[in-house]
Write a protein that holds these residues in place. Structure first.
Motif, PDB file in Angstrom:
ATOM      1  N   SER A  34       0.837  -1.206   0.000  1.00  0.00           N
ATOM      2  CA  SER A  34       0.000   0.000   0.000  1.00  0.00           C
ATOM      3  C   SER A  34       0.870   1.254   0.000  1.00  0.00           C
ATOM      4  O   SER A  34       0.579   2.227  -0.696  1.00  0.00           O
ATOM      5  N   GLY A  35       1.955   1.217   0.792  1.00  0.00           N
ATOM      6  CA  GLY A  35       2.863   2.355   0.798  1.00  0.00           C
ATOM      7  C   GLY A  35       3.521   2.561  -0.549  1.00  0.00           C
ATOM      8  O   GLY A  35       3.694   3.692  -1.014  1.00  0.00           O
ATOM      9  N   ALA A  36       3.893   1.455  -1.199  1.00  0.00           N
ATOM     10  CA  ALA A  36       4.502   1.548  -2.523  1.00  0.00           C
ATOM     11  C   ALA A  36       3.525   2.135  -3.525  1.00  0.00           C
ATOM     12  O   ALA A  36       3.912   2.912  -4.411  1.00  0.00           O
ATOM     13  N   MET A  37       2.254   1.767  -3.405  1.00  0.00           N
ATOM     14  CA  MET A  37       1.239   2.320  -4.299  1.00  0.00           C
ATOM     15  C   MET A  37       1.124   3.823  -4.127  1.00  0.00           C
ATOM     16  O   MET A  37       0.959   4.567  -5.098  1.00  0.00           O
ATOM     17  N   GLY A  38       1.197   4.283  -2.874  1.00  0.00           N
ATOM     18  CA  GLY A  38       1.132   5.724  -2.632  1.00  0.00           C
ATOM     19  C   GLY A  38       2.292   6.461  -3.262  1.00  0.00           C
ATOM     20  O   GLY A  38       2.132   7.532  -3.856  1.00  0.00           O
ATOM     21  N   LEU A  39       3.492   5.869  -3.144  1.00  0.00           N
ATOM     22  CA  LEU A  39       4.670   6.467  -3.764  1.00  0.00           C
ATOM     23  C   LEU A  39       4.539   6.485  -5.276  1.00  0.00           C
ATOM     24  O   LEU A  39       4.828   7.492  -5.937  1.00  0.00           O
ATOM     25  N   LEU A  40       4.071   5.362  -5.832  1.00  0.00           N
ATOM     26  CA  LEU A  40       3.906   5.270  -7.283  1.00  0.00           C
ATOM     27  C   LEU A  40       2.890   6.287  -7.776  1.00  0.00           C
ATOM     28  O   LEU A  40       3.081   6.918  -8.819  1.00  0.00           O
ATOM     29  N   MET A  41       1.812   6.467  -7.028  1.00  0.00           N
ATOM     30  CA  MET A  41       0.775   7.413  -7.416  1.00  0.00           C
ATOM     31  C   MET A  41       1.338   8.832  -7.506  1.00  0.00           C
ATOM     32  O   MET A  41       1.097   9.562  -8.481  1.00  0.00           O
ATOM     33  N   SER A  42       2.096   9.219  -6.495  1.00  0.00           N
ATOM     34  CA  SER A  42       2.658  10.567  -6.469  1.00  0.00           C
ATOM     35  C   SER A  42       3.644  10.789  -7.616  1.00  0.00           C
ATOM     36  O   SER A  42       3.610  11.817  -8.295  1.00  0.00           O
ATOM     37  N   LEU A  43       4.533   9.816  -7.825  1.00  0.00           N
ATOM     38  CA  LEU A  43       5.531   9.949  -8.892  1.00  0.00           C
ATOM     39  C   LEU A  43       4.874   9.972 -10.272  1.00  0.00           C
ATOM     40  O   LEU A  43       5.283  10.739 -11.156  1.00  0.00           O
ATOM     41  N   ALA A  44       3.847   9.127 -10.449  1.00  0.00           N
ATOM     42  CA  ALA A  44       3.206   9.044 -11.761  1.00  0.00           C
ATOM     43  C   ALA A  44       2.474  10.323 -12.123  1.00  0.00           C
ATOM     44  O   ALA A  44       2.575  10.811 -13.254  1.00  0.00           O
ATOM     45  N   ILE A  45       1.725  10.881 -11.175  1.00  0.00           N
ATOM     46  CA  ILE A  45       0.983  12.099 -11.496  1.00  0.00           C
ATOM     47  C   ILE A  45       1.929  13.263 -11.710  1.00  0.00           C
ATOM     48  O   ILE A  45       1.706  14.125 -12.572  1.00  0.00           O
ATOM     49  N   ALA A  46       3.048  13.299 -10.950  1.00  0.00           N
ATOM     50  CA  ALA A  46       4.030  14.356 -11.156  1.00  0.00           C
ATOM     51  C   ALA A  46       4.661  14.234 -12.547  1.00  0.00           C
ATOM     52  O   ALA A  46       4.822  15.229 -13.263  1.00  0.00           O
ATOM     53  N   GLY A  47       5.008  12.998 -12.927  1.00  0.00           N
ATOM     54  CA  GLY A  47       5.580  12.792 -14.248  1.00  0.00           C
ATOM     55  C   GLY A  47       4.611  13.134 -15.359  1.00  0.00           C
ATOM     56  O   GLY A  47       4.996  13.720 -16.385  1.00  0.00           O
ATOM     57  N   ALA A  48       3.325  12.790 -15.165  1.00  0.00           N
ATOM     58  CA  ALA A  48       2.320  13.081 -16.180  1.00  0.00           C
ATOM     59  C   ALA A  48       2.146  14.586 -16.356  1.00  0.00           C
ATOM     60  O   ALA A  48       2.124  15.098 -17.484  1.00  0.00           O
ATOM     61  N   LEU A  49       2.001  15.292 -15.246  1.00  0.00           N
ATOM     62  CA  LEU A  49       1.799  16.744 -15.328  1.00  0.00           C
ATOM     63  C   LEU A  49       3.019  17.442 -15.910  1.00  0.00           C
ATOM     64  O   LEU A  49       2.892  18.396 -16.680  1.00  0.00           O
ATOM     65  N   LEU A  50       4.212  16.960 -15.560  1.00  0.00           N
ATOM     66  CA  LEU A  50       5.434  17.561 -16.114  1.00  0.00           C
ATOM     67  C   LEU A  50       5.514  17.328 -17.612  1.00  0.00           C
ATOM     68  O   LEU A  50       5.856  18.235 -18.382  1.00  0.00           O
TER      69      LEU A  50
END
Length: 292
Positions: free
Chosen positions: A93-109
């Motif tokens: 679950s913690g890994a999913m939270g990290l992945l979520m944050s990194l993915a949305i940041a990468g998408a927006l960038l």
């Protein structure tokens, strides 16, 4: 009478027929993925994969490749990369939270730097079931074969892993390899549902039928069968109602699945025993946990 004629005429259209076939195929495989999500206790996976799919879609639009294909590949790679972190449900679950944050940041960038139309990317997340393509149907068909086949061939191992990871390890189950396969299937299934309901409403195809099934069955095989039956009922009924009343199919499917889940939730206890608890199965360390 005119409305009835228009309704039947709509069913003569290829996009409508293709959408119904896609929903039927989706109901065969995707609810079983919901069972896996519940068993592994990885509810955040849907949100994480939604953001990963957005990142893949942004890359696809930027490079001129198929956006949904890129989203699918991104989800599959992300699901596989989570395996080393999946030592426990809390760790996953913690890994999913990290992945979520990194993915949305990468998408927006990516969207910001490249000047990609953000509206186009977000529209794909809302889904467009009548825009379902033959390739989407083929993907759902492959999942409809692979996911039930995996359950049939690895029923005992899956039952042990979903019930207790440590018990599965002690029983000789190759936990890491099986977890890798399950995470990839979950990720791909979430991505496959994007075209039908959008990532924001993919629970209608995966999690909600499984939640209803958990109330109706007292074994893992029973839960899988019940999830598929509920998925078929919800998908077909919801889509027919959406076409009849000219409503967006995604929200209708979610409401239909939610209504079924709520209905079985209020049934008397004797009719909804659910998945056996640890206390009921604590003595079955030999591998018969919730498998029969």
């Amino acid at each position: 009478m005119n409305h009835a004629n228009e309704f039947w005429q709509l069913w003569q259209l290829v996009p409508v027929q293709r959408a119904l076939v896609a929903l039927i195929l989706g109901a065969i495989g995707l609810p079983i993925v919901g069972v896996v999500i519940i068993g592994l206790d990885i509810m955040p996976v849907r949100f994480a994969m939604m953001h990963v799919a957005l990142f893949g879609i942004a890359i696809g639009i930027l490079t001129g490749l198929d956006p949904l294909l890129c989203g699918l590949v991104a989800c599959a790679i992300s699901g596989a990369s989570l395996t080393p972190l999946a030592r426990s449900p809390a760790g996953l679950s913690g890994a999913m939270g990290l992945l979520m944050s990194l993915a949305i940041a990468g998408a927006l960038l990516t969207l910001s730097i490249s000047g990609v139309n953000a509206n186009g990317a977000f529209e794909l997340l809302w889904g467009s079931i009548l825009a379902t393509r033959t390739s989407d149907v083929v993907l759902l068909g492959v999942l409809a074969v692979l996911i039930p086949a995996l359950f049939v061939l690895r029923r005992r191992q899956l039952g042990l892993l979903l019930f207790d990871r440590e018990l599965a390890t002690c029983s000789g189950v190759r936990v890491n390899q099986l977890t890798l396969v399950l995470l990839v299937l979950v990720a791909v299934a979430v991505a496959a549902g994007i075209r039908l309901t959008g990532a924001l409403l993919v629970d209608a195809l995966t999690l909600l039928p499984a939640l209803a099934a958990r109330r109706l069955a007292n074994s893992l095989p029973g839960m899988v069968i019940a999830a598929v039956v509920v998925g078929l009922l919800v998908n077909v009924t919801g889509f027919v109602l959406a076409v009849w009343f000219d409503l967006p199919p995604g929200p209708v499917l979610v409401l239909a699945a939610g209504a079924v889940a709520l209905a079985v939730h209020v049934l008397p206890d004797g009719r909804r025993r659910g998945w056996p608890s640890a206390e009921e199965n604590g003595s079955h360390a030999s591998g018969s946990v919730s498998l029969h």
